[in-house]
Design an enzyme around this catalytic site. Sequence first.
Site, PDB file in Angstrom:
ATOM      1  CG  PHE A 232     -41.896 -20.604  46.385  1.00  0.00           C
ATOM      2  CD1 PHE A 232     -42.014 -22.001  45.864  1.00  0.00           C
ATOM      3  CD2 PHE A 232     -40.389 -20.199  46.344  1.00  0.00           C
ATOM      4  CE1 PHE A 232     -40.762 -22.747  45.639  1.00  0.00           C
ATOM      5  CE2 PHE A 232     -39.433 -20.818  45.895  1.00  0.00           C
ATOM      6  CZ  PHE A 232     -39.618 -22.196  45.642  1.00  0.00           C
ATOM      7  CB  ALA A 283     -40.411 -21.855  42.554  1.00  0.00           C
ATOM      8  CG  ASP A 303     -43.166 -17.031  51.918  1.00  0.00           C
ATOM      9  OD1 ASP A 303     -42.657 -17.820  52.910  1.00  0.00           O
ATOM     10  OD2 ASP A 303     -44.259 -16.322  52.132  1.00  0.00           O
ATOM     11  CB  CYS A 343     -43.110 -21.314  57.096  1.00  0.00           C
ATOM     12  SG  CYS A 343     -43.595 -22.710  55.552  1.00  0.00           S
TER      13      CYS A 343
END
Length: 400
Positions: A232, A283, A303, A343
């Site tokens: 990512f 991914a 990430d 996040c």
Amino acid sequence: MNTPPISVLRLKPKADARRIRHGHPWAWADELVLDRRSRAVPAGALCLLEDGERQPLAIGIASVEAKIAFRVLDRDPSAVIDADWLRAKVAAALDLRERLFDAPYYRLVHAEGDALPGLIIDRFGDVLVVQPNAIWIEDRLEDLTAILADLTGATAILKNGSGRARAQEGLAEDSGLLLGSAPAAPLPVTMNGATYLADVMGGQKTGLFYDQRPNHAFAHAMAKGARVLDVFSHVGGFALATLAGGADSALCVDASTPALDLATEGATRMGCADRFATRQGDAFTVMEDLAAAGERFDIVIADPPAFAPSKQALTQGLRAYERVARLAAPLVAPGGSLILCSCSHAADLGKFRQACLRGIGRAGRDPRLLHTGFAGPDHPQHPALSDTGYLKALAFRLLP
């Protein structure tokens, strides 16, 4: 911007006014007296908030039909929310960044973290990208643009009017130029010795993620002689930082070909193209394929995007983070490092760490936590709002 508050909102008698007095920047709809008068207050209007005994608490922005019905702008009930007030807030944010950074490449305004709810501004030298994610700041863009140009000397100011936050405010997608002309090409940004290319016109968000800067620095410090996998990767955030730190090689994996092209351009500008490679694809599938091929890396970083952007998505999101950890852990060489990031606003540090540990455990690896990281200081956190501390990074050593 000199218009006085058009109405007054009042907390219910049993609502906890101390929470507002002690610093919380929001009042919830179920805390307010919502009668015909208050329900008629238009979204984005300036209002005075009173406690249940009609004592003034703060001045702020109303959105009475939303769950968050009032956002504090100023705790001084007599404050005038005009161009001078806005200039003072932006100047304070700028002063902090100029103390923190030697070069003008940073997040300039971070919403409630800088007491400007709904406003995000990223700076790329003389170019600023503004995300006005709230009605009150959308209505004041002309004043904001003039203030930014005067304080920063910016020659180009762009508006990125897209994203989920604007939709929640009832704002249409609307991007374009506020000042100057658009950059003709992606902008080079140097951080942690690496060169990144920020596509401020067509990239994700504002074109570059400044929040990971300190976590990139951690990976940079560990990278000498390492073989690195960055999953990512977007425009190569971790991979390019590790190359700058002396990694022997770095492989970027991302679904976006344009993002990988920018990562490749960054590696070329750094003189590291011979140590850099990309792989475009899903991914999860790529990690499975790499494992099946027996590939191992000294440092693996994942990430991903926000898998849990809301409480409703939390359970499914935590499963996704667990799956990332489960697929990434087997790719780490014995004694190597695994860096996992989130996040997601809804997944707090504890829940995210548990999901990572479940995934690593299911992969049969034995982890030791080396580092817990967050966003950099240009993303100040409001202590009462977990959303402003959304970014988490966990670095593990996986024992031989």
